[in-house]
Design an enzyme around this catalytic site. Structure first.
Site, PDB file in Angstrom:
ATOM      1  N   ARG A  92      19.297  59.151   9.220  1.00 22.54           N
ATOM      2  CA  ARG A  92      19.610  58.508   8.446  1.00 22.54           C
ATOM      3  C   ARG A  92      19.554  58.791   7.423  1.00 22.54           C
ATOM      4  O   ARG A  92      18.927  59.894   7.247  1.00 22.54           O
ATOM      5  CB  ARG A  92      18.947  56.931   9.128  1.00 22.54           C
ATOM      6  CG  ARG A  92      19.067  55.777  10.003  1.00 22.54           C
ATOM      7  CD  ARG A  92      17.880  55.341  10.763  1.00 22.54           C
ATOM      8  NE  ARG A  92      18.847  54.754  11.566  1.00 22.54           N
ATOM      9  CZ  ARG A  92      18.039  55.542  12.783  1.00 22.54           C
ATOM     10  NH1 ARG A  92      16.855  55.902  12.967  1.00 22.54           N
ATOM     11  NH2 ARG A  92      18.058  54.749  13.920  1.00 22.54           N
TER      12      ARG A  92
ATOM     13  N   LYS B   1      12.589  55.183  12.326  1.00 17.46           N
ATOM     14  CA  LYS B   1      12.441  53.611  12.149  1.00 17.46           C
ATOM     15  C   LYS B   1      11.357  53.089  12.655  1.00 17.46           C
ATOM     16  O   LYS B   1      10.941  53.486  14.249  1.00 17.46           O
ATOM     17  CB  LYS B   1      13.520  52.545  12.725  1.00 17.46           C
ATOM     18  CG  LYS B   1      14.979  52.302  11.415  1.00 17.46           C
ATOM     19  CD  LYS B   1      15.907  51.602  12.311  1.00 17.46           C
ATOM     20  CE  LYS B   1      17.144  51.303  11.640  1.00 17.46           C
ATOM     21  NZ  LYS B   1      18.122  50.472  12.260  1.00 17.46           N
TER      22      LYS B   1
ATOM     23  N   HIS C 234      26.030  56.737   6.384  1.00 11.59           N
ATOM     24  CA  HIS C 234      25.886  56.255   7.693  1.00 11.59           C
ATOM     25  C   HIS C 234      27.142  56.447   8.595  1.00 11.59           C
ATOM     26  O   HIS C 234      27.367  56.773   9.402  1.00 11.59           O
ATOM     27  CB  HIS C 234      26.275  54.834   8.067  1.00 11.59           C
ATOM     28  CG  HIS C 234      25.102  54.363   8.985  1.00 11.59           C
ATOM     29  ND1 HIS C 234      23.745  54.649   8.775  1.00 11.59           N
ATOM     30  CD2 HIS C 234      25.156  54.019   9.781  1.00 11.59           C
ATOM     31  CE1 HIS C 234      23.235  53.897   9.902  1.00 11.59           C
ATOM     32  NE2 HIS C 234      24.060  53.392  11.055  1.00 11.59           N
TER      33      HIS C 234
ATOM     34  N   ARG D  58      27.192  60.053   9.896  1.00 13.51           N
ATOM     35  CA  ARG D  58      25.791  59.973  11.439  1.00 13.51           C
ATOM     36  C   ARG D  58      27.415  59.598  12.345  1.00 13.51           C
ATOM     37  O   ARG D  58      26.938  59.175  13.546  1.00 13.51           O
ATOM     38  CB  ARG D  58      24.575  58.207  11.142  1.00 13.51           C
ATOM     39  CG  ARG D  58      23.941  58.301  12.034  1.00 13.51           C
ATOM     40  CD  ARG D  58      23.447  57.172  11.612  1.00 13.51           C
ATOM     41  NE  ARG D  58      22.423  56.560  12.889  1.00 13.51           N
ATOM     42  CZ  ARG D  58      21.070  56.980  13.480  1.00 13.51           C
ATOM     43  NH1 ARG D  58      20.853  58.450  13.356  1.00 13.51           N
ATOM     44  NH2 ARG D  58      20.375  56.434  14.582  1.00 13.51           N
TER      45      ARG D  58
ATOM     46  N   HIS E 142      17.920  56.008  18.617  1.00 13.69           N
ATOM     47  CA  HIS E 142      18.275  54.687  18.704  1.00 13.69           C
ATOM     48  C   HIS E 142      17.241  54.062  19.622  1.00 13.69           C
ATOM     49  O   HIS E 142      16.603  54.999  20.205  1.00 13.69           O
ATOM     50  CB  HIS E 142      19.229  54.474  19.528  1.00 13.69           C
ATOM     51  CG  HIS E 142      20.658  54.352  18.579  1.00 13.69           C
ATOM     52  ND1 HIS E 142      22.011  54.750  19.133  1.00 13.69           N
ATOM     53  CD2 HIS E 142      20.681  54.220  16.876  1.00 13.69           C
ATOM     54  CE1 HIS E 142      22.574  55.027  17.366  1.00 13.69           C
ATOM     55  NE2 HIS E 142      21.964  54.381  16.637  1.00 13.69           N
TER      56      HIS E 142
ATOM     57  N   TYR F 295      30.206  54.518  20.476  1.00 13.11           N
ATOM     58  CA  TYR F 295      30.585  55.369  20.171  1.00 13.11           C
ATOM     59  C   TYR F 295      31.943  55.352  21.232  1.00 13.11           C
ATOM     60  O   TYR F 295      32.193  56.107  21.125  1.00 13.11           O
ATOM     61  CB  TYR F 295      29.646  55.968  19.896  1.00 13.11           C
ATOM     62  CG  TYR F 295      28.827  56.494  18.854  1.00 13.11           C
ATOM     63  CD1 TYR F 295      29.274  56.747  17.305  1.00 13.11           C
ATOM     64  CD2 TYR F 295      27.196  55.905  18.594  1.00 13.11           C
ATOM     65  CE1 TYR F 295      28.533  55.554  16.059  1.00 13.11           C
ATOM     66  CE2 TYR F 295      26.684  55.703  17.819  1.00 13.11           C
ATOM     67  CZ  TYR F 295      27.056  55.661  16.198  1.00 13.11           C
ATOM     68  OH  TYR F 295      26.043  55.698  15.041  1.00 13.11           O
TER      69      TYR F 295
END
Length: 293
Positions: free
Chosen positions: A146, A170, A239, A242, A265, A274
């Site tokens: 990210r 995150k 992004h 990514r 994730h 995806y």
């Protein structure tokens, strides 16, 4: 127990990013302003589901996107989870609120040929700025990290011997991401330029021309400028690289759960988006393989 207690909690204990804390604070203050127009004495413990539903209707009436409404209610949900745990309230008024459906958007991505055109042709100057910009594009596309993860990347977290790097994602969750020989060479060359220009070694990996840590808008501008040279997609951002990383990995046969781990994730559902972008490839395989394709 007030709003500041919650904000301090998510900032210092949950260690949410400063951007998330600011967004939650803004969303919750907007709800307070709305509630003051309907009730005389506003208190968090007296809020009910009806008031929150009224806010949802109000936001949708202003033409706000469903995704934005979900984010604002998410701030309320987090607040009431905190209040429940600490005994400030006995029930969560957000639990029965029905939210508008969000239409899933397919992620933008750059095609492999376009990325090859970017890296294999003379698109970067052979000076510090050019070498750094090339390294930024390579790291984003070569690891799928990210934007915030790239900005916070540290020298000490890169292991050139084993070709892997530690990425802080995150919620301060760490993950290990591998990289290839090409990326290793690009990053090493960038560091040689850094050490030649700046006397004191900075543990921050990516630096501006002044030797300061890069920031979000800086990286965004770099990515947008170079992607515009090779791609016509409307959205050109870190992004997108990514998304491109994940899509190309999946198209090349990578396991979905492996991609989930590489991207950091928390849920496989986030990675499954995806799979939609690979349908064109499946269509081609069908036409080539089926007797009546």
């Amino acid at each position: 127990m007030g709003l500041n207690d919650f904000l301090n909690y998510i900032e210092h204990e949950k260690r949410m990013s400063s951007y998330t804390v600011v967004a939650y604070k803004s969303d919750l203050n907007q709800f307070i302003d709305f509630a003051h127009g309907l009730v005389d004495d506003f208190e968090w413990k007296t809020v009910d589901g009806f008031l929150i539903r009224e806010w949802v209707v109000f936001l949708m009436g202003k033409g706000m996107a469903p995704r934005t409404v979900h984010r604002k209610i998410s701030a309320l949900k987090s607040l009431y989870r905190f209040y429940l745990v600490n005994g400030y309230v006995v029930k969560d008024p957000t639990s029965l609120v029905v939210l508008p459906k969000i239409r899933k958007k397919l992620p933008f991505f750059v095609r492999i040929k376009e990325m090859d055109n970017l890296f294999d042709h003379d698109n970067f100057r052979d000076d510090f700025s050019g070498v750094r910009d090339k390294a930024i594009l390579h790291v984003l596309y070569g690891t799928g990290m990210r934007l915030s993860e790239l900005v916070g990347l540290k020298r000490r977290n890169i292991d050139f011997a084993q070709k892997k790097m530690k990425v802080l994602g995150k919620g301060n969750k760490e993950r290990i991401v591998p990289f290839n020989d090409e990326l290793s060479h690009v990053m090493s060359r960038y560091l040689l330029f850094c050490d030649g220009l700046f006397d004191e070694k900075n543990d921050v990996f990516f630096l501006t021309d002044k030797g300061e840590q890069v920031y979000h808008k800086f990286v965004y501008r770099v990515v947008k400028r170079y992607l515009a040279r090779v791609s016509t997609i409307s959205k050109k951002s870190p992004h997108v690289l990514r998304h491109s990383y994940a899509t190309h990995m999946l198209n090349s046969g990578a396991d979905l759960r492996a991609i989930q781990e590489l991207l950091g994730h928390a849920s496989l559902a986030s990675t499954e988006v995806y799979t939609h972008t690979t349908f064109d490839k499946l269509r081609k395989v069908y036409k080539q393989a089926h007797s009546r394709g």
